[in-house]
Design an enzyme around this catalytic site. Structure first.
Site, PDB file in Angstrom:
ATOM      1  N   TYR A 145      22.293  38.510  59.461  1.00 12.43           N
ATOM      2  CA  TYR A 145      21.258  38.850  58.477  1.00 12.43           C
ATOM      3  C   TYR A 145      19.993  39.399  59.146  1.00 12.43           C
ATOM      4  CZ  TYR A 145      23.290  36.932  54.170  1.00 12.43           C
ATOM      5  OH  TYR A 145      24.056  36.709  53.048  1.00 12.43           O
ATOM      6  N   LYS A 196      34.354  31.526  63.920  1.00 12.61           N
ATOM      7  CA  LYS A 196      35.438  32.479  64.151  1.00 12.61           C
ATOM      8  C   LYS A 196      35.546  32.660  65.665  1.00 12.61           C
ATOM      9  CE  LYS A 196      38.558  35.415  62.569  1.00 12.61           C
ATOM     10  NZ  LYS A 196      39.758  34.996  61.802  1.00 12.61           N
ATOM     11  N   ASP A 229      38.321  31.785  58.037  1.00  6.14           N
ATOM     12  CA  ASP A 229      39.335  32.234  57.071  1.00  6.14           C
ATOM     13  C   ASP A 229      40.121  31.036  56.541  1.00  6.14           C
ATOM     14  OD1 ASP A 229      40.290  32.001  59.682  1.00  6.14           O
ATOM     15  OD2 ASP A 229      41.652  33.707  59.565  1.00  6.14           O
ATOM     16  N   ASP A 253      27.076  31.984  53.424  1.00 14.12           N
ATOM     17  CA  ASP A 253      26.837  32.720  52.177  1.00 14.12           C
ATOM     18  C   ASP A 253      28.137  32.846  51.405  1.00 14.12           C
ATOM     19  OD1 ASP A 253      25.476  34.407  50.292  1.00 14.12           O
ATOM     20  OD2 ASP A 253      26.472  36.116  51.247  1.00 14.12           O
ATOM     21  N   ASP A 257      29.708  30.431  47.847  1.00 11.74           N
ATOM     22  CA  ASP A 257      30.175  30.973  46.556  1.00 11.74           C
ATOM     23  C   ASP A 257      31.601  30.520  46.278  1.00 11.74           C
ATOM     24  OD1 ASP A 257      27.761  32.417  46.237  1.00 11.74           O
ATOM     25  OD2 ASP A 257      28.832  34.104  45.316  1.00 11.74           O
TER      26      ASP A 257
HETATM   27  C1  IPM Z   1      22.301  33.572  48.589  1.00 12.67           C
HETATM   28  C2  IPM Z   1      22.219  35.004  48.151  1.00 12.67           C
HETATM   29  C3  IPM Z   1      21.316  35.781  49.099  1.00 12.67           C
HETATM   30  C4  IPM Z   1      21.930  35.703  50.487  1.00 12.67           C
HETATM   31  C5  IPM Z   1      21.044  37.220  48.672  1.00 12.67           C
HETATM   32  C6  IPM Z   1      20.395  37.289  47.302  1.00 12.67           C
HETATM   33  C7  IPM Z   1      20.237  37.978  49.669  1.00 12.67           C
HETATM   34  O1  IPM Z   1      23.494  35.550  48.062  1.00 12.67           O
HETATM   35  O2  IPM Z   1      21.241  32.913  48.661  1.00 12.67           O
HETATM   36  O3  IPM Z   1      23.409  33.077  48.837  1.00 12.67           O
HETATM   37  O4  IPM Z   1      22.820  36.498  50.832  1.00 12.67           O
HETATM   38  O5  IPM Z   1      21.499  34.859  51.261  1.00 12.67           O
HETATM   39 MG    MG Z   2      25.075  34.134  48.360  1.00  9.87          MG
END
Ligand code: IPM
Ligand code: MG
Length: 372
Positions: A145, A196, A229, A253, A257
Site C-alpha cells: 500500500y 506467502k 491462498d 484487506d 472481506d
Molecule cells: C479497507 C478498505 C480500504 C483498504 C480502501 C477503502 C482503501 O478496503 O479498509 O479494507 O484497502 O484498506
Molecule cells: Mg478492504
C-alpha cells in the site's frame, strides 16, 4: 467533570453510506454519554467529496484539527463514483490511507464473530459458522500500500508499465506480531501468521521475525503459519479453527472481506485501527466498519448500521476503557438480532428489512431495556 477530563471523539461520516451508518452509531454513543455519564464530547467533521466541494480539500483544516485533538475517531466510509471529481493529488492528500499512515495506525483489528441469529440468512452453512470467533490483525501502515517506488511509466516503445513495491522492515513486522501475540494471549492462546513465504522475500522475513519473537517472548502462545491462498480457503471451509490471525496489509484487506462471509454479512463487521501505545497506554485510533462506501445503496437509508455501532463497542473497550459499556452494547446488538430485527443485507427470505435508522432505534430501545 471539567472539560479537560472529557475524552474527545471526532465523528467523520465520510462518503457513500458512511454518513448514514455513522449517524446511527453517533446516536448510540450519545446514549452512553447521556445515560451512563460517559465522559465524551463529540465533534462532527467533514471529509471527502462534499468537503472538497466546499473547501477545496478532502480533509479540510477544521477536520484535521478535530483529528489531531481527538482521543478517537469514528469513521464511516470513503469511495464511490463521485470521488473522480476530486483531482488525483487532492484525493491522495486526503486519502484514508494517508490518514492511517499519518496516525501510525499499524494494527488493524477486525473481529469475526457469527451471531447464531444470522445462521439462516448467511451465505455459508450453519455447521461451518458454528463457533466462529476469531480476530484478523492486519498490518495497516506499510507493505505494498505504501512501498516505493510505485507508479505508471511509459517505456521506450510507448507501452506503459505499472509497478508497486512490497516492503517490510523487521521492526514493522515485529510490532504487529507482538500486538497479535498479546491479543492471542488474552484470548484462546493461538496465533496463525499468514504469508506467502514460498514466493515472496517480504514473507520470508515476516515468518523469520514472527518465529524469533515467538521463541523470545511468547512461547506460551501456540503459533502456526499458513500460506495466504490456503488461508482464504480455510476461512470459508472451517473458520472456527482460528483464534487470532496476523497478516500483512494487502493480504489482510482481502482475507477480512473473505472472513465477512464467516460472520454472515460484511455489514456486521467492526474494526479498530490502532497506533503505538504511549507511556500512558493511549493509542491513536480510528474505529470504522469494515464495509466500504457501497455507492449502489448510498442515500437510500437501507444500509446496515451494525458494523458502525459495533465499532463504537470497540471504542468503548479499547480507547474509552469502559469494558462494561462495551459488553452492554454488544448484548444490545445480540438482542435485536435475536428479536428478528434485520436490515436488507441480513434479512432471510420472507423477513422484512428495517431501514438504517429503524435498526438504530432498535439498538437504542434494547439498550434502554437492558439498562432498566
Ligand atoms: C479497507 C478498505 C480500504 C483498504 C480502501 C477503502 C482503501 O478496503 O479498509 O479494507 O484497502 O484498506
Ligand atoms: Mg478492504
Amino acid at each position: 467533570m471539567s472539560d479537560t477530563n472529557m475524552m474527545r471523539v471526532a465523528v467523520i461520516g465520510g462518503e457513500g453510506i458512511g454518513p448514514e451508518v455513522t449517524s446511527q452509531a453517533r446516536r448510540v454513543l450519545s446514549w452512553f454519554t447521556e445515560r451512563r455519564n460517559l465522559p465524551v464530547v463529540m465533534q462532527d467533521a467533514s471529509f471527502g467529496v462534499e468537503a472538497y466541494r466546499r473547501t477545496g480539500k478532502v480533509i479540510p483544516d477544521e477536520t484535521r484539527a478535530a483529528i489531531d485533538g481527538a482521543d478517537a475517531i469514528l469513521f464511516g466510509a470513503t469511495g464511490g463514483p463521485e470521488t473522480t471529481e476530486v483531482p488525483t493529488e487532492a484525493r491522495k492528500e486526503g486519502s484514508l490511507l494517508k490518514l492511517r499512515r499519518s496516525l501510525d495506525l499499524y494494527a488493524n483489528v477486525r473481529p469475526i464473530l457469527t451471531d447464531p441469529a444470522l445462521y439462516g440468512s448467511a451465505p455459508l452453512k450453519e455447521r461451518v459458522l458454528k463457533g466462529v470467533d476469531f480476530v484478523i490483525v492486519r498490518e495497516l501502515s506499510s507493505g505494498v500500500y505504501f512501498g516505493e517506488p510505485r507508479g505508471i511509466e511509459t517505456l521506450a516503445d510507448g507501452t506503459r508499465r505499472g509497478f508497486n513495491t512490497t516492503s517490510y522492515t523487521e521492526e514493522e513486522i515485529r510490532r504487529v506480531a507482538r500486538f497479535s501475540f498479546e491479543l492471542a494471549r488474552s484470548r484462546r492462546g493461538r496465533l496463525c501468521s499468514v504469508d506467502k513465504a514460498n514466493v515472496l522475500e517480504t514473507s520470508v522475513l515476516w515468518r523469520e521475525v514472527v518465529i524469533a519473537l515467538h521463541e523470545a517472548e511468547f512461547a506460551d502462545v501456540e503459533l502456526s503459519h499458513m500460506y495466504v491462498d490456503n488461508a482464504a480457503m480455510q476461512i470459508v471451509r472451517a473458520p472456527a479453527q482460528f483464534d487470532v490471525m496476523v497478516t500483512d496489509n494487502i493480504f489482510g484487506d482481502i482475507l477480512s472481506d473473505c472472513a465477512a462471509m464467516a460472520a454472515g454479512s460484511l455489514g456486521m463487521l467492526p474494526s479498530a485501527s490502532l497506533g503505538p501505545a504511549d507511556a500512558h497506554g493511549r493509542r491513536n485510533a480510528i474505529y470504522e466498519p469494515v464495509h466500504g462506501s457501497a455507492p449502489d445503496i448510498a442515500g437510500k437509508g437501507i444500509a446496515n448500521p451494525l458494523g458502525s455501532i459495533l465499532s463504537v463497542a470497540m471504542m468503548l473497550r479499547l480507547t474509552l476503557k469502559q469494558a462494561e459499556d462495551a459488553t452492554l452494547l454488544e448484548r444490545a446488538v445480540n438482542d435485536v438480532l435475536a428479536g428478528g430485527a434485520r436490515t436488507a443485507d441480513i434479512a432471510g427470505p420472507g423477513e422484512t428489512a428495517l431501514s438504517t435508522s429503524a435498526m438504530g432505534d432498535a439498538v437504542l430501545a434494547s439498550l434502554d431495556r437492558l439498562a432498566a
